[in-house]
Motif scaffolding. Structure first.
Motif, PDB file in Angstrom:
ATOM      1  N   ARG A 148       0.853  -1.186   0.000  1.00  0.00           N
ATOM      2  CA  ARG A 148       0.000   0.000   0.000  1.00  0.00           C
ATOM      3  C   ARG A 148       0.891   1.239   0.000  1.00  0.00           C
ATOM      4  O   ARG A 148       2.006   1.215   0.504  1.00  0.00           O
ATOM      5  N   HIS A 149       0.377   2.321  -0.542  1.00  0.00           N
ATOM      6  CA  HIS A 149       1.181   3.544  -0.636  1.00  0.00           C
ATOM      7  C   HIS A 149       1.474   4.123   0.742  1.00  0.00           C
ATOM      8  O   HIS A 149       0.735   3.902   1.696  1.00  0.00           O
ATOM      9  N   HIS A 150       2.563   4.847   0.788  1.00  0.00           N
ATOM     10  CA  HIS A 150       2.981   5.526   2.007  1.00  0.00           C
ATOM     11  C   HIS A 150       2.446   6.958   1.988  1.00  0.00           C
ATOM     12  O   HIS A 150       2.144   7.492   0.907  1.00  0.00           O
ATOM     13  N   PRO A 151       2.337   7.602   3.144  1.00  0.00           N
ATOM     14  CA  PRO A 151       1.782   8.958   3.194  1.00  0.00           C
ATOM     15  C   PRO A 151       2.532   9.977   2.327  1.00  0.00           C
ATOM     16  O   PRO A 151       1.937  10.951   1.877  1.00  0.00           O
ATOM     17  N   ASP A 152       3.811   9.739   2.071  1.00  0.00           N
ATOM     18  CA  ASP A 152       4.586  10.697   1.273  1.00  0.00           C
ATOM     19  C   ASP A 152       4.455  10.470  -0.239  1.00  0.00           C
ATOM     20  O   ASP A 152       5.052  11.190  -1.030  1.00  0.00           O
ATOM     21  N   GLU A 153       3.649   9.492  -0.646  1.00  0.00           N
ATOM     22  CA  GLU A 153       3.450   9.214  -2.066  1.00  0.00           C
ATOM     23  C   GLU A 153       2.163   9.882  -2.557  1.00  0.00           C
ATOM     24  O   GLU A 153       1.173   9.907  -1.847  1.00  0.00           O
ATOM     25  N   SER A 154       2.212  10.372  -3.787  1.00  0.00           N
ATOM     26  CA  SER A 154       1.029  10.944  -4.417  1.00  0.00           C
ATOM     27  C   SER A 154       0.257   9.809  -5.079  1.00  0.00           C
ATOM     28  O   SER A 154       0.579   9.400  -6.194  1.00  0.00           O
ATOM     29  N   VAL A 155      -0.745   9.273  -4.355  1.00  0.00           N
ATOM     30  CA  VAL A 155      -1.524   8.148  -4.863  1.00  0.00           C
ATOM     31  C   VAL A 155      -3.006   8.419  -4.612  1.00  0.00           C
ATOM     32  O   VAL A 155      -3.425   8.678  -3.490  1.00  0.00           O
ATOM     33  N   LEU A 156      -3.779   8.345  -5.680  1.00  0.00           N
ATOM     34  CA  LEU A 156      -5.224   8.453  -5.601  1.00  0.00           C
ATOM     35  C   LEU A 156      -5.767   7.026  -5.637  1.00  0.00           C
ATOM     36  O   LEU A 156      -5.505   6.295  -6.590  1.00  0.00           O
ATOM     37  N   VAL A 157      -6.483   6.615  -4.597  1.00  0.00           N
ATOM     38  CA  VAL A 157      -7.018   5.259  -4.521  1.00  0.00           C
ATOM     39  C   VAL A 157      -8.484   5.275  -4.929  1.00  0.00           C
ATOM     40  O   VAL A 157      -9.281   6.056  -4.403  1.00  0.00           O
ATOM     41  N   LEU A 158      -8.828   4.394  -5.895  1.00  0.00           N
ATOM     42  CA  LEU A 158     -10.204   4.291  -6.380  1.00  0.00           C
ATOM     43  C   LEU A 158     -10.689   2.851  -6.245  1.00  0.00           C
ATOM     44  O   LEU A 158      -9.916   1.911  -6.396  1.00  0.00           O
ATOM     45  N   ASP A 159     -11.978   2.695  -5.996  1.00  0.00           N
ATOM     46  CA  ASP A 159     -12.600   1.393  -5.778  1.00  0.00           C
ATOM     47  C   ASP A 159     -12.929   0.713  -7.104  1.00  0.00           C
ATOM     48  O   ASP A 159     -13.709   1.249  -7.898  1.00  0.00           O
ATOM     49  N   VAL A 160     -12.349  -0.475  -7.331  1.00  0.00           N
ATOM     50  CA  VAL A 160     -12.569  -1.205  -8.584  1.00  0.00           C
ATOM     51  C   VAL A 160     -14.025  -1.607  -8.798  1.00  0.00           C
ATOM     52  O   VAL A 160     -14.389  -1.998  -9.905  1.00  0.00           O
TER      53      VAL A 160
END
Length: 185
Positions: A148-160
């Motif tokens: 899973r992404h870390h807080p310092d990463e720019s990641v937008l999580v979307l529900d499949v």
């Protein structure tokens, strides 16, 4: 979309990596983002050398040594487009932080959209795919590898569980990408 112009320098480009395990819908969503935002699309699977494809086709997961040259090629592809002032969207698993870090070396403006959701939904989608070399049996391996992404990463999580249209629209909105193409519905 070729990026914003900056006086005295190359245009600022955007590079979006739609990530997740096999079967999450990366290619469909990345193609939709590319079409609606005017970005150049690439499928990371097409960059795999034949040895990697043969290994996956045989049901054997790739190890980091097999992935590293592939990831460097993908980062190079983004860097080349960035130097030309061209923004991109890439469908790529990017399962580990270290993999995402390699991809970030291609351009300073790499953002990630993680298509995430229940394994049952993804497994069912994989079982309906025709002609893909990634067998459903490797889903568990990919889920085990996923960091899973870390807080310092720019990641937008979307529900499949969302429809492809909803995922594309949510990605565009979440990334603040303007659309160049009107879409019905």
């Amino acid at each position: 979309m070729t990026g914003d112009s900056r006086p005295g320098g190359p245009p600022r480009t955007r590079h979006v990596v739609v990530m997740g395990v096999s079967g999450a819908g990366k290619t469909t969503v990345a193609r939709g983002i590319a079409a609606r935002a005017g970005l150049v699309f690439a499928e990371a699977d097409e960059f795999h050398p034949p040895t990697n494809v043969a290994r996956m086709r045989a049901g054997l997961p790739l190890d980091d040594a097999a992935r590293l040259p592939w990831l460097r090629d993908l980062a190079g592809w983004m860097a080349d487009r960035s130097a030309a002032g061209v923004s991109t969207v890439l469908a790529c698993s990017a399962l580990k932080r270290s993999y995402r870090d390699v991809l970030r070396q291609g351009s300073p403006n790499v953002e990630f959209v993680h298509l995430d959701g229940p394994a049952e939904v993804i497994r069912e989608r994989m079982s309906r795919r025709a002609g893909h070399y990634m067998p459903t049996s490797l889903l568990e391996s990919q889920l085990a590898t996923l960091e899973r992404h870390h807080p310092d990463e720019s990641v937008l999580v979307l529900d499949v569980s969302l429809t492809p249209h909803e995922l594309v629209s949510a990605a565009l909105a979440g990334l603040g990408l303007s659309t160049t193409v009107a879409v019905d519905g």
